[in-house]
Design a protein around this motif. Structure first.
Motif, PDB file in Angstrom:
ATOM      1  N   ASP A   1      45.470  34.421  34.261  1.00  0.00           N
ATOM      2  CA  ASP A   1      44.856  34.493  35.652  1.00  0.00           C
ATOM      3  C   ASP A   1      45.592  33.600  36.490  1.00  0.00           C
ATOM      4  O   ASP A   1      44.902  32.655  37.071  1.00  0.00           O
ATOM      5  CB  ASP A   1      43.401  34.014  35.307  1.00  0.00           C
ATOM      6  CG  ASP A   1      43.076  32.846  34.762  1.00  0.00           C
ATOM      7  OD1 ASP A   1      42.092  32.032  34.836  1.00  0.00           O
ATOM      8  OD2 ASP A   1      44.043  31.882  34.258  1.00  0.00           O
ATOM      9  N   THR A   2      46.796  34.115  36.905  1.00  0.00           N
ATOM     10  CA  THR A   2      47.608  33.248  37.846  1.00  0.00           C
ATOM     11  C   THR A   2      46.997  33.416  39.199  1.00  0.00           C
ATOM     12  O   THR A   2      46.404  34.480  39.599  1.00  0.00           O
ATOM     13  CB  THR A   2      49.112  33.984  37.660  1.00  0.00           C
ATOM     14  OG1 THR A   2      49.510  34.120  36.420  1.00  0.00           O
ATOM     15  CG2 THR A   2      49.977  33.282  38.655  1.00  0.00           C
ATOM     16  N   ALA A   3      46.939  32.173  39.861  1.00  0.00           N
ATOM     17  CA  ALA A   3      46.132  32.360  41.170  1.00  0.00           C
ATOM     18  C   ALA A   3      47.207  32.978  42.333  1.00  0.00           C
ATOM     19  O   ALA A   3      46.702  33.618  42.947  1.00  0.00           O
ATOM     20  CB  ALA A   3      45.804  30.873  41.262  1.00  0.00           C
ATOM     21  N   VAL A   4      48.424  32.451  42.327  1.00  0.00           N
ATOM     22  CA  VAL A   4      49.335  33.190  43.338  1.00  0.00           C
ATOM     23  C   VAL A   4      50.591  33.549  42.537  1.00  0.00           C
ATOM     24  O   VAL A   4      51.217  32.638  41.890  1.00  0.00           O
ATOM     25  CB  VAL A   4      49.848  32.404  44.554  1.00  0.00           C
ATOM     26  CG1 VAL A   4      50.826  32.609  45.362  1.00  0.00           C
ATOM     27  CG2 VAL A   4      48.472  31.313  44.965  1.00  0.00           C
ATOM     28  N   SER A   5      50.916  34.815  42.468  1.00  0.00           N
ATOM     29  CA  SER A   5      52.029  35.271  41.723  1.00  0.00           C
ATOM     30  C   SER A   5      53.076  36.036  42.840  1.00  0.00           C
ATOM     31  O   SER A   5      52.839  36.474  43.836  1.00  0.00           O
ATOM     32  CB  SER A   5      51.628  36.486  40.689  1.00  0.00           C
ATOM     33  OG  SER A   5      50.696  37.287  41.266  1.00  0.00           O
ATOM     34  N   GLN A   6      54.303  35.878  42.292  1.00  0.00           N
ATOM     35  CA  GLN A   6      55.490  36.391  43.173  1.00  0.00           C
ATOM     36  C   GLN A   6      56.088  37.391  42.234  1.00  0.00           C
ATOM     37  O   GLN A   6      56.597  36.881  41.148  1.00  0.00           O
ATOM     38  CB  GLN A   6      56.138  35.423  43.672  1.00  0.00           C
ATOM     39  CG  GLN A   6      55.531  34.575  44.710  1.00  0.00           C
ATOM     40  CD  GLN A   6      56.496  33.599  45.210  1.00  0.00           C
ATOM     41  OE1 GLN A   6      56.141  32.185  45.011  1.00  0.00           O
ATOM     42  NE2 GLN A   6      57.591  33.702  45.525  1.00  0.00           N
ATOM     43  N   GLN A  25      47.609  37.125  45.789  1.00  0.00           N
ATOM     44  CA  GLN A  25      46.799  35.941  45.144  1.00  0.00           C
ATOM     45  C   GLN A  25      45.392  36.584  44.723  1.00  0.00           C
ATOM     46  O   GLN A  25      44.941  37.228  45.566  1.00  0.00           O
ATOM     47  CB  GLN A  25      46.684  35.084  46.516  1.00  0.00           C
ATOM     48  CG  GLN A  25      46.274  35.370  47.742  1.00  0.00           C
ATOM     49  CD  GLN A  25      44.884  35.255  48.103  1.00  0.00           C
ATOM     50  OE1 GLN A  25      44.134  34.673  47.144  1.00  0.00           O
ATOM     51  NE2 GLN A  25      44.320  35.912  49.230  1.00  0.00           N
ATOM     52  N   ASN A  26      44.696  35.776  43.967  1.00  0.00           N
ATOM     53  CA  ASN A  26      43.407  36.203  43.549  1.00  0.00           C
ATOM     54  C   ASN A  26      42.315  35.167  43.414  1.00  0.00           C
ATOM     55  O   ASN A  26      41.493  34.965  42.849  1.00  0.00           O
ATOM     56  CB  ASN A  26      43.506  36.801  42.000  1.00  0.00           C
ATOM     57  CG  ASN A  26      43.836  35.738  41.010  1.00  0.00           C
ATOM     58  OD1 ASN A  26      43.855  34.286  41.395  1.00  0.00           O
ATOM     59  ND2 ASN A  26      44.261  36.002  39.805  1.00  0.00           N
ATOM     60  N   LEU A  27      42.601  34.286  44.479  1.00  0.00           N
ATOM     61  CA  LEU A  27      41.704  33.044  45.076  1.00  0.00           C
ATOM     62  C   LEU A  27      40.773  33.518  46.114  1.00  0.00           C
ATOM     63  O   LEU A  27      39.791  32.738  46.417  1.00  0.00           O
ATOM     64  CB  LEU A  27      42.547  31.938  45.557  1.00  0.00           C
ATOM     65  CG  LEU A  27      43.487  31.476  44.520  1.00  0.00           C
ATOM     66  CD1 LEU A  27      44.709  30.330  44.961  1.00  0.00           C
ATOM     67  CD2 LEU A  27      42.889  30.848  43.209  1.00  0.00           C
TER      68      LEU A  27
END
Lengths: 112, 111
Positions: A1-6, A25-27
């Protein structure tokens, strides 16, 4: 559940090419940013988007264009890549323009 | 225009000793101040921030920072350094819708 991914993590390309870097981002944050970190680790803000509107636009070349299809995504498109564009690019997000920023893992761009 | 200065490129301490990483800033208006840490090949991780209230701010991993308005400083401190604290530390200031990072200080903690 990565918060900010690139994506991608690494990008190697020739001068003159056009490339994009994606950020998600999934925040549930409403503000997203792009930073450039050069070889000396100096960190410079490039853009930020708040509610799909550009609110900071540093004096970066217009070859760089941020695109935000929705609040969760802020992609960076680069036209006519130059050697000096080689750097690590970080995406970040925050709840508001004054809140803590959370950074992605970075994309290392190498222009040959 | 606002600015942030980290006067030391490198700080070396022995494990178990206290550490200080310095930061001074210049802004017009009330600043929001942050410390971030960057481990090799990683993104920046938030450590702590000062918005308002107590001048001493406590953050992650036992770090703390003291806001000093008269000296316009926001030095990062830890009472007892660990080898695992070795990393690159960035101070940042946000004011007037603009965010600026310092040049970074490389902390090396030796066993």
């Amino acid at each position: 559940d990565t918060a900010v991914s690139q994506t991608p993590k690494y990008l190697v390309t020739q001068m003159g090419n056009d490339k994009s870097i994606k950020c998600e981002q999934n925040l549930g944050h409403d503000t997203m940013y792009w930073y450039k970190q050069d070889s000396k680790k100096f960190l410079k803000i490039m853009f930020s988007y708040n509610n799909k509107e550009l609110i900071i636009n540093e004096t970066v070349p217009n070859r760089f264009s941020p695109k935000s299809p929705d609040k969760a995504h802020l992609n960076l498109h680069i036209n006519s890549l130059e050697l000096g564009d080689s750097a690590v690019y970080f995406c970040a997000s925050s709840h508001s323009t004054t809140d803590t920023q959370y950074f992605g893992p970075g994309t290392r761009l190498t222009v040959l | 225009a606002q600015s942030v200065a980290q006067p030391e490129d490198q700080v070396n301490v022995a494990e178990g000793n206290p550490l200080t990483v310095k930061c001074t800033y210049s802004v017009s208006g009330n600043p929001y101040l942050f410390w971030y840490v960057q481990y090799p090949n990683r993104g920046l991780q938030f450590l702590l921030k000062y918005i308002t209230g107590d001048n001493l701010v406590k953050g992650s991993y036992g770090f703390e920072a003291e806001f000093n308005k008269s000296q316009t400083s926001f030095h990062l401190k830890k009472p007892s350094a660990l080898v695992s604290d070795s990393a690159l530390y960035f101070c940042a200031v946000r004011a007037n819708n603009d965010m600026r990072f310092g040049a970074g200080t490389r902390l090396t903690v030796k066993p």
